[in-house]
Design a protein around this motif. Structure first.
Motif, short mmCIF file in Angstrom:
data_model
loop_
_atom_site.label_atom_id
_atom_site.label_comp_id
_atom_site.label_asym_id
_atom_site.label_seq_id
_atom_site.Cartn_x
_atom_site.Cartn_y
_atom_site.Cartn_z
N PRO A 16 -12.77 -18.01 -47.30
CA PRO A 16 -12.22 -18.39 -46.19
C PRO A 16 -10.73 -19.12 -46.43
CG PRO A 16 -14.53 -18.94 -46.05
CD PRO A 16 -14.17 -18.65 -47.20
N ARG A 17 -10.68 -19.75 -47.63
CA ARG A 17 -9.31 -20.59 -47.89
C ARG A 17 -8.19 -19.64 -47.70
NH1 ARG A 17 -11.69 -19.51 -53.05
NH2 ARG A 17 -10.12 -18.69 -54.65
N PHE A 18 -8.06 -18.30 -47.96
CA PHE A 18 -6.97 -17.47 -47.82
C PHE A 18 -6.54 -17.46 -46.29
CE2 PHE A 18 -6.55 -16.91 -52.28
CZ PHE A 18 -7.93 -16.71 -52.71
N TYR A 37 -19.57 -16.29 -35.01
CA TYR A 37 -18.63 -15.53 -35.48
C TYR A 37 -17.28 -15.81 -35.42
CZ TYR A 37 -22.49 -12.20 -37.01
OH TYR A 37 -23.33 -11.76 -37.73
N TYR A 38 -16.56 -15.76 -36.46
CA TYR A 38 -15.07 -16.27 -36.28
C TYR A 38 -13.97 -15.16 -36.77
CZ TYR A 38 -17.09 -21.07 -36.22
OH TYR A 38 -17.74 -22.02 -35.86
N CYS A 39 -13.11 -15.05 -36.05
CA CYS A 39 -11.89 -14.05 -36.44
C CYS A 39 -10.83 -15.06 -37.30
CB CYS A 39 -11.37 -13.76 -35.22
SG CYS A 39 -9.93 -12.59 -35.33
N GLN A 50 -20.82 -18.07 -39.52
CA GLN A 50 -21.69 -19.41 -39.95
C GLN A 50 -22.82 -19.52 -38.99
OE1 GLN A 50 -19.05 -22.80 -39.96
NE2 GLN A 50 -20.42 -23.80 -41.60
N ALA A 51 -24.11 -19.51 -39.82
CA ALA A 51 -25.22 -19.73 -39.32
C ALA A 51 -25.39 -21.48 -39.49
CB ALA A 51 -26.33 -19.22 -39.83
N PRO A 52 -26.44 -22.05 -38.56
CA PRO A 52 -26.88 -23.55 -38.87
C PRO A 52 -27.25 -24.02 -40.17
CG PRO A 52 -27.66 -22.69 -36.64
CD PRO A 52 -27.10 -21.54 -37.41
N ARG A 99 -19.84 -21.12 -44.10
CA ARG A 99 -19.41 -19.76 -43.68
C ARG A 99 -19.00 -18.86 -44.54
NH1 ARG A 99 -14.18 -21.14 -39.79
NH2 ARG A 99 -15.82 -22.50 -39.22
N GLU A 100 -19.43 -17.69 -44.03
CA GLU A 100 -19.51 -16.63 -45.14
C GLU A 100 -18.68 -15.32 -44.58
OE1 GLU A 100 -23.56 -14.92 -45.70
OE2 GLU A 100 -23.61 -14.31 -43.49
N PHE A 101 -18.28 -14.66 -45.41
CA PHE A 101 -17.54 -13.45 -45.12
C PHE A 101 -18.22 -12.28 -44.47
CE2 PHE A 101 -14.20 -10.24 -45.71
CZ PHE A 101 -14.77 -9.08 -46.24
N VAL A 102 -17.83 -11.65 -43.65
CA VAL A 102 -18.31 -10.54 -43.05
C VAL A 102 -17.63 -9.10 -43.20
CG1 VAL A 102 -19.17 -9.29 -40.78
CG2 VAL A 102 -19.28 -11.72 -41.24
N ALA A 103 -16.23 -9.14 -42.98
CA ALA A 103 -15.39 -7.80 -43.09
C ALA A 103 -14.02 -8.42 -42.87
CB ALA A 103 -15.92 -6.94 -41.98
N ALA A 104 -13.13 -7.43 -43.49
CA ALA A 104 -11.97 -7.59 -43.41
C ALA A 104 -11.02 -6.18 -43.17
CB ALA A 104 -11.18 -8.35 -44.60
N ILE A 105 -9.89 -6.32 -42.72
CA ILE A 105 -9.08 -5.13 -42.60
C ILE A 105 -7.37 -5.41 -42.87
CG2 ILE A 105 -8.93 -5.26 -39.95
CD1 ILE A 105 -9.07 -2.22 -39.77
#
Length: 126
Positions: free
Chosen positions: A110-112, A95-97, A39-41, A45-51
């Motif tokens: 993000p809601r999931f 960056y958020y985990c 999330q930038a100012p 919040r945007e998705f980056v990657a998932a595993i």
């Protein structure tokens, strides 16, 4: 309950690299999907990657980072990583985990994700 703690953020010049880590505690997350968001100012919040933890390293990346970022995990350490190469100023963000108990979606929304870390700041200078 799952607690997530990110680390590894910092200031780097454009073209440089950083590796973010996210350590999970509280319960075993070996059946959870794990994601990274940023999330930038002034932005959402945007998705980056998932595993996926339960389907042999299935991964999903945002188009903006594909080919530059790599998500990975170490089950034994309950840790997920985000290797970021060829960083650009537009990668600057917190960056958020996050953890999704479904273990099957590789969701980009993000809601999931039920659990979130506190975030780590990444700043890329031009």
């Amino acid at each position: 309950q799952v607690q997530l703690v990110e680390s590894g953020g910092g200031l780097v010049q454009a073209g440089g690299s950083l590796r973010l880590s996210c350590v999970a505690s509280g319960r075993t997350i070996n059946t959870y999907d794990m994601g990274w968001f940023r999330q930038a100012p002034g932005k959402e919040r945007e998705f980056v990657a998932a595993i996926s933890w339960s389907w042999s390293d299935r991964k999903n990346y945002a188009n903006a980072v594909k080919g530059r970022f790599t998500i990975s995990r170490d089950n034994a350490k309950n840790t997920v990583y985000l290797q970021m190469n060829s960083l650009k100023p537009e990668d600057t963000a917190v960056y958020y985990c996050a953890a999704d108990p479904s273990g099957q979606r590789l969701a980009t929304a993000p809601r999931f994700y039920n659990y979130w870390g506190q975030g780590t700041q990444v700043t890329v200078s031009s």
